[in-house]
Motif scaffolding. Structure first.
Motif, PDB file in Angstrom:
ATOM      1  N   LEU A  18       0.848  -1.366   0.218  1.00  0.00           N
ATOM      2  CA  LEU A  18       0.190  -0.070  -0.471  1.00  0.00           C
ATOM      3  C   LEU A  18       0.520   1.414   0.490  1.00  0.00           C
ATOM      4  CD1 LEU A  18      -2.758  -0.410   2.362  1.00  0.00           C
ATOM      5  CD2 LEU A  18      -2.966  -0.808  -0.070  1.00  0.00           C
ATOM      6  N   HIS A  19       1.756   1.281   0.446  1.00  0.00           N
ATOM      7  CA  HIS A  19       2.864   2.365   0.300  1.00  0.00           C
ATOM      8  C   HIS A  19       3.270   2.308  -0.661  1.00  0.00           C
ATOM      9  CE1 HIS A  19       5.534   5.501   2.682  1.00  0.00           C
ATOM     10  NE2 HIS A  19       6.503   4.784   1.802  1.00  0.00           N
ATOM     11  N   GLU A  20       3.854   1.229  -1.354  1.00  0.00           N
ATOM     12  CA  GLU A  20       4.395   1.901  -2.788  1.00  0.00           C
ATOM     13  C   GLU A  20       3.154   2.541  -3.405  1.00  0.00           C
ATOM     14  OE1 GLU A  20       7.474   1.249  -3.502  1.00  0.00           O
ATOM     15  OE2 GLU A  20       7.996   1.555  -1.351  1.00  0.00           O
ATOM     16  N   GLU A  21       2.088   1.765  -3.828  1.00  0.00           N
ATOM     17  CA  GLU A  21       0.762   1.969  -4.594  1.00  0.00           C
ATOM     18  C   GLU A  21       0.248   3.363  -4.508  1.00  0.00           C
ATOM     19  OE1 GLU A  21      -1.923   1.032  -7.558  1.00  0.00           O
ATOM     20  OE2 GLU A  21      -0.268   0.311  -6.644  1.00  0.00           O
ATOM     21  N   LEU A  22       1.375   3.924  -2.837  1.00  0.00           N
ATOM     22  CA  LEU A  22       0.221   5.359  -2.669  1.00  0.00           C
ATOM     23  C   LEU A  22       1.534   6.218  -3.089  1.00  0.00           C
ATOM     24  CD1 LEU A  22      -1.339   7.750  -1.055  1.00  0.00           C
ATOM     25  CD2 LEU A  22       0.645   7.949   1.070  1.00  0.00           C
ATOM     26  N   LYS A  23       2.324   6.019  -3.166  1.00  0.00           N
ATOM     27  CA  LYS A  23       3.503   6.951  -4.196  1.00  0.00           C
ATOM     28  C   LYS A  23       3.339   6.955  -6.161  1.00  0.00           C
ATOM     29  CE  LYS A  23       7.999   4.708  -2.608  1.00  0.00           C
ATOM     30  NZ  LYS A  23       9.078   4.805  -2.323  1.00  0.00           N
ATOM     31  N   ARG A  24       2.818   6.059  -5.705  1.00  0.00           N
ATOM     32  CA  ARG A  24       3.060   5.744  -7.091  1.00  0.00           C
ATOM     33  C   ARG A  24       2.545   6.225  -7.832  1.00  0.00           C
ATOM     34  NH1 ARG A  24       0.137   3.620 -10.701  1.00  0.00           N
ATOM     35  NH2 ARG A  24      -1.630   2.591  -9.614  1.00  0.00           N
ATOM     36  N   LEU A  25       0.569   6.595  -7.084  1.00  0.00           N
ATOM     37  CA  LEU A  25      -0.640   7.063  -7.207  1.00  0.00           C
ATOM     38  C   LEU A  25       0.110   8.426  -7.551  1.00  0.00           C
ATOM     39  CD1 LEU A  25      -3.474   5.042  -5.076  1.00  0.00           C
ATOM     40  CD2 LEU A  25      -3.135   5.850  -7.933  1.00  0.00           C
ATOM     41  N   LYS A  26       0.850   8.917  -6.082  1.00  0.00           N
ATOM     42  CA  LYS A  26       0.968  10.148  -6.331  1.00  0.00           C
ATOM     43  C   LYS A  26       1.622  11.129  -7.462  1.00  0.00           C
ATOM     44  CE  LYS A  26       2.573  11.893  -1.817  1.00  0.00           C
ATOM     45  NZ  LYS A  26       2.987  11.825  -0.717  1.00  0.00           N
ATOM     46  N   ALA A  27       2.487  10.135  -7.652  1.00  0.00           N
ATOM     47  CA  ALA A  27       3.519   9.885  -8.942  1.00  0.00           C
ATOM     48  C   ALA A  27       3.143  10.605  -9.927  1.00  0.00           C
ATOM     49  CB  ALA A  27       4.740   8.631  -8.603  1.00  0.00           C
ATOM     50  N   GLU A  28       2.390   9.624 -10.508  1.00  0.00           N
ATOM     51  CA  GLU A  28       2.025   8.738 -11.641  1.00  0.00           C
ATOM     52  C   GLU A  28       0.299  10.131 -12.109  1.00  0.00           C
ATOM     53  OE1 GLU A  28       1.367   4.710 -12.875  1.00  0.00           O
ATOM     54  OE2 GLU A  28       3.913   4.405 -11.993  1.00  0.00           O
ATOM     55  N   MET A  29      -0.405  10.042 -11.315  1.00  0.00           N
ATOM     56  CA  MET A  29      -1.231  10.785 -11.430  1.00  0.00           C
ATOM     57  C   MET A  29      -1.579  11.649 -10.797  1.00  0.00           C
ATOM     58  SD  MET A  29      -4.562   7.935 -11.474  1.00  0.00           S
ATOM     59  CE  MET A  29      -4.619   6.475 -12.826  1.00  0.00           C
ATOM     60  N   GLY A  30      -0.413  12.555 -10.294  1.00  0.00           N
ATOM     61  CA  GLY A  30      -0.520  14.012  -9.518  1.00  0.00           C
ATOM     62  C   GLY A  30      -1.462  13.802  -8.386  1.00  0.00           C
ATOM     63  N   LEU A  31      -2.119  13.042  -7.855  1.00  0.00           N
ATOM     64  CA  LEU A  31      -2.926  12.719  -6.370  1.00  0.00           C
ATOM     65  C   LEU A  31      -2.467  13.473  -5.556  1.00  0.00           C
ATOM     66  CD1 LEU A  31      -4.449   9.749  -7.042  1.00  0.00           C
ATOM     67  CD2 LEU A  31      -5.577  11.640  -8.330  1.00  0.00           C
ATOM     68  N   GLU A  32      -3.111  14.192  -5.177  1.00  0.00           N
ATOM     69  CA  GLU A  32      -2.502  15.337  -3.360  1.00  0.00           C
ATOM     70  C   GLU A  32      -2.610  13.925  -2.210  1.00  0.00           C
ATOM     71  OE1 GLU A  32      -5.814  17.190  -0.994  1.00  0.00           O
ATOM     72  OE2 GLU A  32      -5.290  18.496  -3.406  1.00  0.00           O
TER      73      GLU A  32
END
Length: 63
Positions: A18-32
Motif C-alpha cells: 500500500l505504501h508503494e501504491e500510494l507513492k505511485r498514485l501520487k507520482a503517476e496520477m498527480g494526486l494529492e
C-alpha cells in the motif's frame, strides 16, 4: 465500514504494498496525498478488498 483517514494511514504504514501504491498514485496520477489515500481505501479495503480484515482490526478499540 466507513473511511477513516487515520486508520487508513496506519494500514498504509504497516503494508509495504500500500505504501508503494500510494507513492505511485501520487507520482503517476498527480494526486494529492489525501485523495490518493482515499483511492487506496476504495481499491484495497472497501467492498471485501484485499486488506479489509486488517483495516477492521485497526478500527477495533483496544483494551
Amino acid at each position: 465500514m466507513k473511511y477513516n483517514k487515520t486508520t487508513m494511514t496506519k494500514l498504509i504504514n504497516q503494508q509495504r504494498e500500500l505504501h508503494e501504491e500510494l507513492k505511485r498514485l501520487k507520482a503517476e496520477m498527480g494526486l494529492e496525498k489525501n485523495l490518493a489515500i482515499k483511492a487506496l481505501y476504495h481499491s484495497f479495503v472497501a467492498n471485501s478488498g484485499k486488506y479489509m480484515e486488517e483495516y477492521k482490526e485497526l478500527e477495533r478499540p483496544r483494551k
